[in-house]
Design an enzyme around this catalytic site. Structure first.
Site, PDB file in Angstrom:
ATOM      1  N   CYS A   1       0.754  -1.224   0.236  1.00 54.36           N
ATOM      2  CA  CYS A   1      -0.021   0.009   0.037  1.00 54.36           C
ATOM      3  C   CYS A   1       0.922   1.373   0.154  1.00 54.36           C
ATOM      4  O   CYS A   1       2.240   1.247   0.329  1.00 54.36           O
ATOM      5  CB  CYS A   1      -1.043   0.088   1.150  1.00 54.36           C
ATOM      6  SG  CYS A   1      -2.077  -1.506   1.242  1.00 54.36           S
TER       7      CYS A   1
ATOM      8  N   TYR B   1      -5.291 -13.123  -5.269  1.00 55.15           N
ATOM      9  CA  TYR B   1      -5.151 -12.701  -4.038  1.00 55.15           C
ATOM     10  C   TYR B   1      -5.642 -13.311  -3.046  1.00 55.15           C
ATOM     11  O   TYR B   1      -6.755 -13.478  -2.799  1.00 55.15           O
ATOM     12  CB  TYR B   1      -5.303 -11.317  -3.581  1.00 55.15           C
ATOM     13  CG  TYR B   1      -4.781 -10.679  -2.410  1.00 55.15           C
ATOM     14  CD1 TYR B   1      -3.518 -10.725  -1.720  1.00 55.15           C
ATOM     15  CD2 TYR B   1      -5.652  -9.681  -1.570  1.00 55.15           C
ATOM     16  CE1 TYR B   1      -3.162 -10.034  -0.488  1.00 55.15           C
ATOM     17  CE2 TYR B   1      -5.320  -8.932  -0.480  1.00 55.15           C
ATOM     18  CZ  TYR B   1      -4.129  -9.394   0.008  1.00 55.15           C
ATOM     19  OH  TYR B   1      -3.725  -8.465   1.100  1.00 55.15           O
TER      20      TYR B   1
ATOM     21  N   HIS C   1      -3.404 -12.270   4.088  1.00 58.35           N
ATOM     22  CA  HIS C   1      -3.679 -10.927   4.971  1.00 58.35           C
ATOM     23  C   HIS C   1      -5.180 -10.873   5.423  1.00 58.35           C
ATOM     24  O   HIS C   1      -5.614  -9.878   6.161  1.00 58.35           O
ATOM     25  CB  HIS C   1      -3.435  -9.547   4.285  1.00 58.35           C
ATOM     26  CG  HIS C   1      -1.897  -9.625   3.765  1.00 58.35           C
ATOM     27  ND1 HIS C   1      -1.555  -9.144   2.539  1.00 58.35           N
ATOM     28  CD2 HIS C   1      -0.700  -9.776   4.469  1.00 58.35           C
ATOM     29  CE1 HIS C   1      -0.421  -9.514   2.451  1.00 58.35           C
ATOM     30  NE2 HIS C   1       0.233  -9.686   3.767  1.00 58.35           N
TER      31      HIS C   1
ATOM     32  N   ASP D   1       2.956  -9.893   8.950  1.00 63.78           N
ATOM     33  CA  ASP D   1       3.685  -9.847   7.765  1.00 63.78           C
ATOM     34  C   ASP D   1       4.488  -8.830   7.865  1.00 63.78           C
ATOM     35  O   ASP D   1       5.949  -9.028   7.514  1.00 63.78           O
ATOM     36  CB  ASP D   1       2.823  -9.979   6.464  1.00 63.78           C
ATOM     37  CG  ASP D   1       3.231  -9.908   5.039  1.00 63.78           C
ATOM     38  OD1 ASP D   1       4.654 -10.482   5.114  1.00 63.78           O
ATOM     39  OD2 ASP D   1       2.852  -9.534   4.155  1.00 63.78           O
TER      40      ASP D   1
END
Length: 689
Positions: free
Chosen positions: A31, A169, A172, A265
């Site tokens: 991000c 994806y 997360h 992570d």
């Protein structure tokens, strides 16, 4: 200089399905707070990384449909064809330097807000959304078909935009694909629920759909959480996650593997070391012949080579290290690994995303400024005058100012009052878990050692008279700030009664080794970032009986933006620190404190024979005030400007200080712009500069 042959392995090309990466450096999706809001800024930032030698440069997560709206967070969007041009900007910037462009497509299911679209959230089963007080509805078979259709359409748009790698994806705890895999979320009884073979069905279909749509020219990658670090309630690297890899091993063109959720992570260096994920991801290459990328805040080229030789990874993945130094690969390739700006794992970069603002970095002050200010991490304009510059104070602001000014070619004299360069970094890096933060100091000292135009003077406590006598044209004051002992801060506008005695301390006292001699000790935290918890941890480590009182509803509340809120609070309790939240300090009489509740409860007394106030700081600005008090003397001394930078100007984070020092160096001798906005921005689709 030439590359050390030990690192040749890092520069081998690697095939990923129909495309080939020129080396093994892979900037994984991360991000940045620009996304669909500022595609020009996003493209410029990614382009600089490609220029810096990363073979693959990825986007952040990119929403595939308006029902997967994560506002107010600013990520990428590929809802329809109107979003293609913004992504094409990034692809062009990345391809210009011979790198591959990757896009991470996602629909975040139960993790979305849909605050903008106002669509209901969707997921595998009826359940609460992850972050909001409303529910996601269970997807029926038609919803699943629609979701597959949206994903395929987004993949085709990504191909048209120019991407070389398209992600599916499942990591997360942020995507429908992962939510269907999770037993705790997927309570379906149809062909998409129950046994793992059913729960993995949707992920398999997404991979197959994507390969069928764009696999002729684009590689298809899967980003997958191999361990959720929550025991049997989540995926485990030695349990079902291993089975998922086994079932899908050869289907994608690349596996991007990590631990989840995001706080694990991108764990901060205070609680994790370089390579903290190695144990969890090591099994993946045993199950697939496809290339594997993983992350671990890797900054050491020797560590990188070992990972490849041991068969753990094919690509060295990086998010934060590529932010701290976009030219990390190039520096290794050019035989300059000592010039790498190593990530310190502070997660200031993460805070940009969490606060819906453009990314920034403690180590790299140019991060996020590539487009709007035209700043480059390695290139800076040559000097525009022969002015000589005196920088007073060698903390993070002074070191960065001297380094950047020296790089421009100015004659710089850096005076430090003590024997050691580094300022606040020296103190803070000695606090529990912050040793890596010393890299802020060490990188700059190393760079200064190579600049012949910079002279450094230690043990040089300068007076105003001495500065006036030196005859420098420019004076820069980076004299820092000091923590207050009197309790004045966010909650108190005047000193707290009783905090003017011998048993009142500041964080500076604790960092300097002046510890309270009497127990119990009360730490009053009105700062809400890391310092209060670290002071408490330091004192607890010295065997003190510690109570931490904070005006926040949780200790270190601002660290929710740096992903360390939970580990900080866990650590304090593990160390036996008593925590009292939502209370303010009213007074201290040497034996106990009086506390007031934020919520109108009766005042309470708490035993305390010493108090450490973590509230606010005061700039060390006396020297500045003395110098500017007599403008005529400055003119007579030949001084054309006296400027404050860093904490001396406005106390803040180390990142603020580094940025302030760099900004001064960049803007010295630049044309005056008056009250004009000093950066580019997009207003109603028009670029203004």
């Amino acid at each position: 200089m030439f590359r050390d042959p030990r690192y040749d392995l890092l520069f081998e090309p690697v095939k990923i399905g129909p495309v080939t990466a020129k080396n093994r450096f892979f900037q994984v999706p991360h991000c940045n707070g620009m996304g669909h809001h500022n595609p020009e800024g996003h493209a410029a930032m990614r382009g600089v990384k490609a220029e810096g030698g990363w073979a693959v440069v990825s986007t952040e997560e990119v929403e595939i449909h308006h029902s997967g709206d994560v506002s107010p967070y600013i990520e990428g969007r590929l809802w329809d064809d109107r979003d293609i041009p913004g992504h094409a900007l990034m692809c062009e910037a990345v391809h210009k330097h011979g790198a591959l462009a990757a896009i991470e497509l996602t629909h975040n299911g139960t993790s979305v807000s849909n605050l903008s679209s106002r669509e209901p959230a969707i997921g595998p089963s009826h359940q609460m959304t992850n972050y909001y007080p409303w529910q996601a509805r269970a997807m029926d078979l038609e919803d699943i078909r629609a979701y597959r259709r949206w994903h395929r359409a987004a993949a085709l748009r990504a191909k048209r935009a120019g991407f070389d790698i398209v992600y599916v994806y499942a990591a997360h705890d942020l995507s429908i694909a992962l939510h269907f895999l999770q037993r705790r979320r997927n309570r379906r009884t149809d062909e998409y629920g129950g046994p793992l073979e059913n729960r993995v069905r949707l992920l398999r279909e997404l991979i197959e759909d994507t390969k069928e749509a764009i696999g002729d020219t684009c590689a298809v990658a899967v980003r997958f959480a191999v361990d959720e670090k929550m025991g049997t309630d989540g995926l485990l690297h030695d349990g079902e996650a291993r089975d998922v890899i086994g079932l899908l091993a050869e289907l994608p063109d690349l596996w991007d593997v990590n631990v989840s959720p995001w706080r694990h992570d991108s764990a901060v260096s205070r609680f994790s070391e370089e390579g903290h994920q190695d144990h969890y991801i090591a099994f993946v290459k045993q199950l697939t012949t496809k290339p594997v990328v993983g992350v671990g805040r890797y900054t050491s080229p020797d560590r990188m080579v070992q990972l490849i030789k041991r068969g753990v990874l094919d690509f060295i993945g990086a998010a934060r290290p590529s932010i701290a130094d976009p030219f990390l690969p190039r520096k290794i390739e050019q035989g300059r690994p000592d010039d790498i700006r190593e990530c310190i794992g502070c997660n200031i970069c993460v805070s940009g995303d969490m606060t819906m603002s453009a990314i920034r970095c403690t180590q790299n002050p140019t991060m996020g400024e590539e487009w709007r200010k035209g700043w480059h991490p390695e290139i800076i304009p040559a000097k525009q005058s022969n002015d000589r510059i005196l920088v007073v104070g060698a903390g993070p602001a002074g070191l960065e100012a001297a380094r950047a000014l020296g790089q421009r070619g100015y004659e710089v004299h850096l005076a430090e009052a003590t024997a050691e360069l580094g300022g606040r970094v020296n103190k803070e890096s000695k606090l529990p878990g912050l040793a890596v933060w010393a890299r802020v100091r060490d990188y700059r000292i190393h760079q200064l050692s190579k600049l012949h135009s910079v002279e450094i003077y230690r043990d040089s406590h300068l007076s105003a008279e001495q500065i006036l006598d030196f005859g420098f044209e420019r004076v820069v004051l980076a004299t820092g700030a000091r923590w207050r002992r009197d309790g004045v801060g966010r909650s108190h506008w005047k000193p707290v009664p009783g905090l003017d005695g011998a048993h009142s301390f500041s964080p500076d006292d604790v960092m300097d080794g002046r510890l309270p001699a009497r127990d119990p000790v009360l730490v009053f935290d009105d700062d809400h970032y890391y310092m209060g918890s670290l002071v408490a941890e330091r004192l607890a480590g010295e065997g003190r009986s510690v109570t931490l009182v904070t005006t926040g509803d949780v200790v270190a509340s601002w660290t929710s933006n740096t992903l360390e809120l939970i580990p900080i609070n866990t650590q304090l309790r593990r160390l036996g620190v008593t925590v009292i939240t939502a209370h303010s300090l009213v007074s201290f009489d040497g034996e106990e404190v009086l506390l007031a509740s934020n919520y109108g409860e009766p005042e309470r007394r708490q035993p305390a024979r010493a108090v450490v106030s973590v509230t606010s700081r005061l700039p060390e600005e006396a020297l500045y005030r003395e110098l500017v008090a007599d403008p005529e003397r400055l003119v007579a001394a030949g001084i054309t400007s006296v400027t404050r930078i860093g904490d001396c100007l406005a106390p803040g984070f180390i990142a603020h200080a580094v940025y302030s020092g760099h900004r001064y160096a960049r803007e010295l001798d630049a044309p005056e712009i008056g009250d004009a906005v000093p950066f580019k921005r997009v207003v109603y689709g028009t670029v203004w500069s």
